[in-house]
Scaffold this active site. Structure first.
Site, mmCIF file in Angstrom:
data_model
loop_
_atom_site.group_PDB
_atom_site.id
_atom_site.type_symbol
_atom_site.label_atom_id
_atom_site.label_comp_id
_atom_site.label_asym_id
_atom_site.label_seq_id
_atom_site.Cartn_x
_atom_site.Cartn_y
_atom_site.Cartn_z
ATOM 1 C CG ASN A 10 -1.793 1.226 1.309
ATOM 2 O OD1 ASN A 10 -1.825 2.028 0.367
ATOM 3 N ND2 ASN A 10 -2.506 1.385 2.413
ATOM 4 C CE LYS A 12 -0.331 3.262 4.726
ATOM 5 N NZ LYS A 12 -0.274 3.393 6.188
ATOM 6 C CG HIS A 98 -5.915 2.016 5.076
ATOM 7 N ND1 HIS A 98 -5.520 2.957 5.980
ATOM 8 C CD2 HIS A 98 -4.887 1.144 4.959
ATOM 9 C CE1 HIS A 98 -4.291 2.670 6.401
ATOM 10 N NE2 HIS A 98 -3.888 1.574 5.795
ATOM 11 C CD GLU A 100 -3.185 5.563 6.525
ATOM 12 O OE1 GLU A 100 -3.164 5.588 5.278
ATOM 13 O OE2 GLU A 100 -2.285 5.024 7.211
ATOM 14 C CD GLU A 170 -3.526 -2.287 7.235
ATOM 15 O OE1 GLU A 170 -2.453 -2.572 6.702
ATOM 16 O OE2 GLU A 170 -4.116 -1.208 7.038
ATOM 17 N N GLY A 176 2.427 2.468 10.861
ATOM 18 C CA GLY A 176 3.371 3.574 10.726
ATOM 19 C C GLY A 176 4.078 3.942 12.015
ATOM 20 C CB SER A 216 5.207 -1.705 12.033
ATOM 21 O OG SER A 216 4.774 -0.387 12.328
HETATM 22 P P1 13P Z 1 2.940 0.573 7.708
HETATM 23 O O1 13P Z 1 3.449 -0.717 7.106
HETATM 24 O O2 13P Z 1 3.664 1.777 7.232
HETATM 25 O O3 13P Z 1 2.847 0.457 9.201
HETATM 26 O O4 13P Z 1 1.435 0.762 7.193
HETATM 27 C C1 13P Z 1 0.555 -0.299 7.278
HETATM 28 C C2 13P Z 1 -0.641 0.015 6.473
HETATM 29 O O5 13P Z 1 -1.420 0.878 6.818
HETATM 30 C C3 13P Z 1 -0.841 -0.722 5.222
HETATM 31 O O6 13P Z 1 -2.111 -0.491 4.695
#
Ligand code: 13P
Length: 254
Positions: A10, A12, A98, A100, A170, A176, A216
């Site tokens: 992803n 993003k 997601h 976010e 997740e 992150g 992560s």
């Molecule tokens: P990270 O791997 O940066 O923690 O993000 C995970 C994520 O949100 C994947 O969709």
């Protein structure tokens, strides 16, 4: 039947066009010997879908995903992207729900149910994200919280429809933050999600659904996390932007 195992990137809202091109070239340069039940899914920003699609063309086991789509078929919805558009350019997957998008764009479980429906109606596989915030984990109520997300966005589907879904767990506190869930924590939740699916759809259906872990994931911890029975790969943010790191994650699929 062996369940599908997926390493999903992803990206993003990251990278310029030139950087995206470089990353795709680097990723596709190293030969990953994918087994028939293993796939790599690259969720790139909308403006790079066509580029990514072109690059993975002919690479067995590599697929391209969008990071979102709209609830409506078409029309006057400035700035939105439809499932029909994605299908028309050969996109096979879409990330939906997601954390976010839930947080910054107010996507509710009910809106996500609509997005799931429209994606499925255009034969696009939703990667449905669920996961609890830190305060829910600290209160110890993560199992019911995440089961509720599944129920409200997925349980209206028939078994045949559900079989086309990929789930990504997740935990928000691990996204992150560099603070990954332990392999034990991931396995515990994934087993709970599979039981939740089995209670509604039966064990046979539940056993077919890939459940990815996200939060992560790195080259260095992927093998440990993916080794667990109910963890069928990962949805990777930060580490998917580094070809060598993501390559290691692909190679950690079982
Ligand atoms: P990270 O791997 O940066 O923690 O993000 C995970 C994520 O949100 C994947 O969709």
């Amino acid at each position: 039947m062996m369940r599908q195992q997926i390493a999903a990137a992803n990206w993003k809202m990251n990278l310029t066009y030139a950087q995206a091109e470089d990353l795709l070239n680097d990723l596709l340069l190293s030969p990953h010997a994918l087994k028939p039940h293993q796939s790599v899914v690259l969720a790139v920003p909308f403006p790079y879908l066509s580029l990514a699609k072109h690059k993975v063309d002919g690479k067995a086991g590599f697929f391209v995903a969008a990071q979102n789509c709209y609830t409506k078929k078409s029309g006057a919805y400035t700035g939105e992207t439809s499932a029909e558009m994605l299908q028309s350019m050969g996109i096979e997957y879409v990330i939906l729900g997601h954390s976010e998008r839930r947080e910054y764009f107010n996507e509710s479980n009910a809106v996500l149910a609509e997005k799931i429906n429209i994606a499925l109606s255009y034969n696009i596989t939703p990667i449905f994200c669920c996961g609890e915030p830190l305060q829910i984990r600290e209160a110890g109520t993560q199992n019911s919280y995440v089961a509720e997300q599944l129920k409200e966005s997925l349980f209206h589907l028939s078994a045949e429809q559900l079989e086309k879904i990929v789930i990504a767990y997740e935990p928000i506190w691990a996204i992150g933050t560099g603070k990954t869930a332990t392999a034990d924590q991931a396995q515990e939740m994934h087993a709970h999600l599979r039981t939740t699916l089995a209670n509604h759809y039966g064990k046979e259906v539940a056993d077919m659904i890939p459940i990815l872990y996200g939060g992560s994931v790195k080259g260095s911890n992927a093998k440990d996390i993916f080794s667990r029975t109910d963890v069928d790969g990962g949805l990777v943010g930060g580490a998917s932007l580094i070809a060598a790191d993501f390559g290691q994650i692909i190679d950690a699929l079982k």
